[in-house]
Design an enzyme around this catalytic site. Sequence first.
Site, PDB file in Angstrom:
ATOM      1  N   ARG A   1       1.398  14.409  -6.163  1.00  0.00           N
ATOM      2  CA  ARG A   1       2.367  13.838  -4.817  1.00  0.00           C
ATOM      3  C   ARG A   1       3.264  14.264  -5.049  1.00  0.00           C
ATOM      4  O   ARG A   1       3.969  14.866  -4.179  1.00  0.00           O
ATOM      5  CB  ARG A   1       1.531  12.754  -4.573  1.00  0.00           C
ATOM      6  CG  ARG A   1       0.823  12.613  -4.149  1.00  0.00           C
ATOM      7  CD  ARG A   1       0.160  11.033  -3.785  1.00  0.00           C
ATOM      8  NE  ARG A   1      -1.224  10.630  -2.676  1.00  0.00           N
ATOM      9  CZ  ARG A   1      -1.350   9.538  -2.507  1.00  0.00           C
ATOM     10  NH1 ARG A   1      -1.829   8.296  -2.780  1.00  0.00           N
ATOM     11  NH2 ARG A   1      -2.432   9.211  -1.801  1.00  0.00           N
TER      12      ARG A   1
ATOM     13  N   LYS B 136     -11.604   1.085  -4.879  1.00  0.00           N
ATOM     14  CA  LYS B 136     -10.809   0.331  -3.737  1.00  0.00           C
ATOM     15  C   LYS B 136     -12.787   0.488  -2.819  1.00  0.00           C
ATOM     16  O   LYS B 136     -12.037   0.772  -1.627  1.00  0.00           O
ATOM     17  CB  LYS B 136     -10.201   1.260  -3.072  1.00  0.00           C
ATOM     18  CG  LYS B 136      -8.828   1.536  -3.840  1.00  0.00           C
ATOM     19  CD  LYS B 136      -7.452   1.467  -2.788  1.00  0.00           C
ATOM     20  CE  LYS B 136      -6.786   2.092  -3.552  1.00  0.00           C
ATOM     21  NZ  LYS B 136      -5.392   3.206  -3.098  1.00  0.00           N
TER      22      LYS B 136
ATOM     23  N   GLY C  72      -6.621   9.647  -3.996  1.00  0.00           N
ATOM     24  CA  GLY C  72      -5.485   9.752  -5.344  1.00  0.00           C
ATOM     25  C   GLY C  72      -5.906  10.322  -6.355  1.00  0.00           C
ATOM     26  O   GLY C  72      -5.904  10.440  -7.568  1.00  0.00           O
TER      27      GLY C  72
ATOM     28  N   GLY D 104      -7.799   7.477   1.566  1.00  0.00           N
ATOM     29  CA  GLY D 104      -7.931   6.949   2.746  1.00  0.00           C
ATOM     30  C   GLY D 104      -7.813   7.843   4.070  1.00  0.00           C
ATOM     31  O   GLY D 104      -8.996   7.922   4.974  1.00  0.00           O
TER      32      GLY D 104
END
Length: 396
Positions: free
Chosen positions: A36, A197, A351, A374
Amino acid sequence: MAFRTLDDLDVRGKRVLVREDLNVPLKNGAIADYTRVDAALPTLRWLHERGARTIVMSHLGRPDGHPNPAYTLEPVARALSERLGVPVAFARDCVGEPAESAAAALADGGVLLLENVRFHAGEERNDPAFAAQLARLGDLYVNDAFGTAHRAHASTEGVAHLLPSAAGRCMEAELSALGRLTADPRKPYVCAIGGAKVKDKIGVFTHLMENVDAFCIGGGMANTFLAAKGVGVGSSLRDDDLEPARRIVALAESKGVALHLPVDAVVAPAFDADDRAHVVPIEAVGNEMILDIGPKTAAAYASAIEGARTIVFNGPMGVYEKPAYQSGTKSVGEAIARATKAGAISVVGGGDAAAAAHALGFAAEMTHVSTGGGATLEFLEGATLPGVAALELQPA
Ligand code: 3PG
Ligand code: MG
């Protein structure tokens, strides 16, 4: 989609407020993956070279609206500086005096990173007063944070209504690469999904169901699905609430979408007991902990993937950071690489997924490695991302 890009802006001498997604994985305070950071460089370099005064904002983690030194962006300022080859100043707050005086001190071509926007509750609430405080810092706004475009937060959405706005280079590249997948995706369409998640992704699962033919499920998420089916998962990581997973299973059945779950697993008595890792059939987990998919599962997932023409990889299959638990993710990555070579379109989103793809060496063989988690999945099911929609609202 119509929005302005950097090419439409006159930036020399202007204060350009740039939202990046610098939500990098940290390990003992150090940046564990630079994807990133590197994704932000083209926009920042372009602005620097054209004499803009660049003010970068981002979130890091989920500090829930309070300052927390564990989530400071200061190490990211150092990383940006090194990789950009330009000094990057750091302001101890993203609004108020520290931010305003640091911004005022910028020369043409200068770059400043503001402290974590999520240290203020107004960020996630998209509070108009907080957005106005951010907007005061800039003459122009550039949203380059594709990974956070699914959040209607002050720095991603609110501020876009207050300043002339444009998409940055990372945002543009993501929208163009992912856009090819949402319009009439080639079938079969397989999604390898994993990571911890799970609760965050239940809604996205539901929507993806419309397009995807099969899900290959791994990671902590798989344990929740297994538990929902009554399989004992011992001391494995899983969600307490099994109801959402049960609903997904029922929906998949009604739509004829395959939900592939592990038939075997790599287990150990505890997370750190890698030396005692061993393979068991999924019914024989006992009190141990599932830490990767097993070889039979990996072979089944690889064959589903190799028959696909569109593939999304979202999240590792196991705790790939430890050699004992990385073979599941590696097998899936290698299968995607083979399919890509044979003409499939492959997208790595998430990620953790991108970090795994880099760490295990298959990132370069994918069609596109997204910086989003997401955000990527929501985009793929055709949802409107608030951060993108806000850019479109601006008059030309
Ligand atoms: C991400 O990593 O998913 C983005 O940076 C957004 O972060 P969030 O999921 O905490 O909103
Ligand atoms: Mg997220």
